[in-house]
Design a protein around this motif. Sequence first.
Motif, PDB file in Angstrom:
ATOM      1  N   ARG A 163       5.473   9.278  17.051  1.00 48.35           N
ATOM      2  CA  ARG A 163       6.719   8.681  17.024  1.00 48.35           C
ATOM      3  C   ARG A 163       7.195   8.263  15.730  1.00 48.35           C
ATOM      4  NH1 ARG A 163       9.107   4.055  16.686  1.00 48.35           N
ATOM      5  NH2 ARG A 163       7.358   2.938  15.567  1.00 48.35           N
ATOM      6  N   MET A 167      10.460   9.700  14.010  1.00 47.31           N
ATOM      7  CA  MET A 167      11.652   8.887  13.628  1.00 47.31           C
ATOM      8  C   MET A 167      11.645   8.908  12.053  1.00 47.31           C
ATOM      9  SD  MET A 167      12.981   7.991  16.216  1.00 47.31           S
ATOM     10  CE  MET A 167      13.815   6.653  15.821  1.00 47.31           C
ATOM     11  N   GLU A 169       9.635   7.357   9.862  1.00 55.82           N
ATOM     12  CA  GLU A 169       9.394   6.292   9.361  1.00 55.82           C
ATOM     13  C   GLU A 169       8.509   6.389   8.295  1.00 55.82           C
ATOM     14  OE1 GLU A 169       7.992   3.819  12.445  1.00 55.82           O
ATOM     15  OE2 GLU A 169       9.876   3.681  13.635  1.00 55.82           O
TER      16      GLU A 169
END
Length: 198
Positions: A163, A167, A169
């Motif tokens: 994830r 994303m 990140e």
Amino acid sequence: VEGIPNIQKFVKSHPEFSGSKQHLVDRIHFLPWENSPFDNQRRMSDFCNVVLDSHPYNGHTTAADSLYAGVPIVTLSNEFGMDMGGLVTTSGNIVLGMPELNAGSYAAYTEIGVRMGLDTDRIYTRTRTRLVESCLQTAPMHPFWDVSRYTRNLERGLSEAFRRYVMEEPWDHISIVDADDVNEHVQNDGGVPVWQEL
């Protein structure tokens, strides 16, 4: 070996011995290699009362086999023993409620091993009883032996890593709340899993 009368030592390899310690060599036995991990696991409890985790080449599978056979392990957990091998037994002892078997120095490592060998009525029996009870614990299974629970938590960690990658990140540590303490994930508007803590 010198500190405990009548001790028997079992090792898997056959090093060369020399010098004035021949009386100790006669008390050391070399176990033949077992292809089946289950046969090796079974014989751990037959031959061993306590395993000394050999630093710096600590046990991984052997450590897990020993613990599952109900055989306590003494390990070196100081700054010299904080390699991956040492951490396997160190963390196992902590999770199983036996942190007193994690030695902070070479002197403590020796002292704990000798104490386990000499004080069998109190220290060894109490420690072994706790270990065997953890293996037999059900409803719920003890976390150390619950492979399904471990797998669920690992999957959660991998999902969270993916994830974060999707994303974009920044890299950071991933902390996972135990799967038994968390609701199943739900989808947000973007279709990416979001974890909800209870």
